[in-house]
Design a protein around this motif. Structure first.
Motif, PDB file in Angstrom:
ATOM      1  N   THR A  29      -5.388   6.352  73.971  1.00 41.54           N
ATOM      2  CA  THR A  29      -3.966   6.687  74.050  1.00 41.54           C
ATOM      3  C   THR A  29      -3.224   6.130  72.845  1.00 41.54           C
ATOM      4  O   THR A  29      -2.407   6.833  72.240  1.00 41.54           O
ATOM      5  CB  THR A  29      -3.351   6.135  75.356  1.00 41.54           C
ATOM      6  N   ASN A  30      -3.524   4.897  72.462  1.00 37.17           N
ATOM      7  CA  ASN A  30      -2.880   4.290  71.296  1.00 37.17           C
ATOM      8  C   ASN A  30      -3.218   5.053  70.021  1.00 37.17           C
ATOM      9  O   ASN A  30      -2.350   5.286  69.175  1.00 37.17           O
ATOM     10  CB  ASN A  30      -3.282   2.815  71.152  1.00 37.17           C
ATOM     11  N   ASN A  33      -1.232   8.243  69.925  1.00 35.80           N
ATOM     12  CA  ASN A  33       0.178   7.977  69.627  1.00 35.80           C
ATOM     13  C   ASN A  33       0.376   7.742  68.130  1.00 35.80           C
ATOM     14  O   ASN A  33       1.345   8.227  67.546  1.00 35.80           O
ATOM     15  CB  ASN A  33       0.686   6.789  70.442  1.00 35.80           C
ATOM     16  N   ARG A  36      -0.081  11.099  66.344  1.00 32.76           N
ATOM     17  CA  ARG A  36       1.086  11.946  66.577  1.00 32.76           C
ATOM     18  C   ARG A  36       2.256  11.502  65.688  1.00 32.76           C
ATOM     19  O   ARG A  36       2.941  12.324  65.094  1.00 32.76           O
ATOM     20  CB  ARG A  36       1.471  11.861  68.058  1.00 32.76           C
ATOM     21  N   GLN A  37       2.449  10.191  65.563  1.00 33.98           N
ATOM     22  CA  GLN A  37       3.527   9.671  64.735  1.00 33.98           C
ATOM     23  C   GLN A  37       3.304  10.021  63.259  1.00 33.98           C
ATOM     24  O   GLN A  37       4.231  10.442  62.568  1.00 33.98           O
ATOM     25  CB  GLN A  37       3.643   8.152  64.913  1.00 33.98           C
TER      26      GLN A  37
END
Length: 103
Positions: A29-30, A33, A36-37
């Motif tokens: 998940t990290n 993220n 995505r950023q």
């Protein structure tokens, strides 16, 4: 006496396995993220424009959706599918996986 020790070891082993799965899930998940950023900062989340980068990002989102669906992380799967559908609003795999996550 031996069976109590064996049961205790099995319980500890199961707990460690559950902890490892949770840790792996958190790391994935990290990673998504962060990806995505970076994609947002680089402007890769624009609507489908036929570029290789957009296609590559779309495929990554679809693979992430498939993985999260297998992990029964349905909300995360829906999120990945929605992002994929922002790139290609009629992609069959994104539509199918989002529908499967909703059911």
């Amino acid at each position: 006496m031996e069976s109590k020790t064996m049961r205790k070891n099995c319980n500890v082993s199961k707990k460690n396995n559950d902890d490892n799965e949770a840790t792996i899930h958190n790391q994935q998940t990290n990673l998504w993220n962060v990806m995505r950023q970076i994609a947002k900062e680089e402007g890769l989340l624009q609507l489908w424009n036929g570029t290789f980068t957009s296609l590559l990002f779309l495929l990554c989102l679809l693979n992430a959706a498939a993985c999260t669906l297998d992990l029964k992380s349905y909300a995360q799967c829906i999120e990945f599918c929605n992002e994929a559908l922002e790139i290609d609003d009629a992609h069959p795999k994104a539509l199918y996986r989002r529908g499967k996550a909703h059911s």
